[in-house]
Design a protein around this motif. Structure first.
Motif, PDB file in Angstrom:
ATOM      1  N   LYS A 272       0.835  -1.211   0.000  1.00  0.00           N
ATOM      2  CA  LYS A 272       0.000   0.000   0.000  1.00  0.00           C
ATOM      3  C   LYS A 272       0.872   1.266   0.000  1.00  0.00           C
TER       4      LYS A 272
ATOM      5  N   TYR B 186      -6.147  -1.722  -2.036  1.00  0.00           N
ATOM      6  CA  TYR B 186      -5.333  -2.086  -0.877  1.00  0.00           C
ATOM      7  C   TYR B 186      -5.737  -1.308   0.365  1.00  0.00           C
ATOM      8  N   GLY B 187      -6.001   0.012   0.187  1.00  0.00           N
ATOM      9  CA  GLY B 187      -6.347   0.849   1.338  1.00  0.00           C
ATOM     10  C   GLY B 187      -7.663   0.451   1.977  1.00  0.00           C
TER      11      GLY B 187
END
Ligand code: HEM
Length: 118
Positions: free
Chosen positions: A71, A112-113
């Motif tokens: 990330k 991803y976040g």
């Protein structure tokens, strides 16, 4: 800290598109000012993201640090691509591949976040 991070990348993205449009319109000084403000936001994104990342990396309670490192790396690439795209626009060069990378990285960083790390 996470709120400052989200606010700065969100504002950063908006300002990135505004600055891009201004360079495209040859808005001269105006585009330079927006680009400068955007660079301050880049610093805020890097500082808050780096701070969050450092906190997680040193947390022994988090066993799987892989997604966090990915990330962070994607975030760095994102900032780099925004700067490259703007500088190229300023020089009057448009490179399609950079936009392809930009959108792929943006989708991945949000994935991803929000989904992988959550
Ligand atoms: C334009 C660039 C960036 C975008 C669009 C972005 C996006 C995001 C998103 C969507 C989240 C999840 C927010 C949430 O859970 O509410 C997040 C969290 C995070 N970001 Fe970024 N980020 C960027 C740059 C960076 C950079 C440069 C770093 C590190 C060097 C970084 C490190 C982190 C870390 C460690 C988290 C915390 C994960 C969590 O607690 O959920 N980010 N970012």
């Amino acid at each position: 800290m996470i709120h400052v991070h989200v606010t700065s990348w969100f504002l950063g993205l908006i300002l990135f598109f505004v600055t891009y449009m201004l360079y495209k319109k040859n808005a001269g000084k105006k585009s330079k000012i927006f680009h400068m403000i955007l660079r301050v936001l880049f610093l805020a994104i890097l500082a808050t993201g780096g701070h969050l990342l450092a906190g997680y990396i040193t947390d022994p309670g988090i066993v799987n640090k892989g997604p966090l490192i990915i990330k962070g790396t994607l975030g760095l690439i994102m900032v780099g691509l925004m700067e490259i795209i703007l500088v190229q626009r300023k020089r009057g060069e448009g490179r399609l591949m950079n936009w392809v990378f930009f959108w792929i990285t943006l989708v991945l960083v949000l994935f991803y976040g929000y989904i992988v790390i959550g």
